[in-house]
Enzyme design. Sequence first.
Site: not given
Length: 129
Positions: A4, A44, A107, A110, A121
């Site tokens: 990310k 998402y 975080n 992913h 994905e």
Amino acid sequence: MVIKPDALRRGLIGKIMTRFEDRGIKVVAMRMLMMTKELAARHYAEHVEKDFYDEMVEFMMSGPILAVVFEAEDIVRIVRDMAGATDSSKAEHGTIRGDFGLSCRKNVVHTSDSVESANREIDIFFASV
């Protein structure tokens, strides 16, 4: 896996990738790109009605991401175990999120939750390459 924007801003690509390489996991594809609203909407889609969706999309569009495809037996489980709990404050020390994550949203990575999600994905991030 997607590394990310927070991880890229902090210069963590090498530290994260080294963990997988040290484990003997094969990297079969990598692509650095900017997340667009269209990509985010596809990626998402299951979260679109949730209260955190807009904030999550804005964060993912805030800088480049690195999409990575790994190959190994039971790879989805291995990557998820190595990543740790989604909420970095609850992730164990020694996991990627436990060592580098700052919050539930920031975080650093992913990870796909199933082989089906991983295939979807991969199609989202690599179909146009």
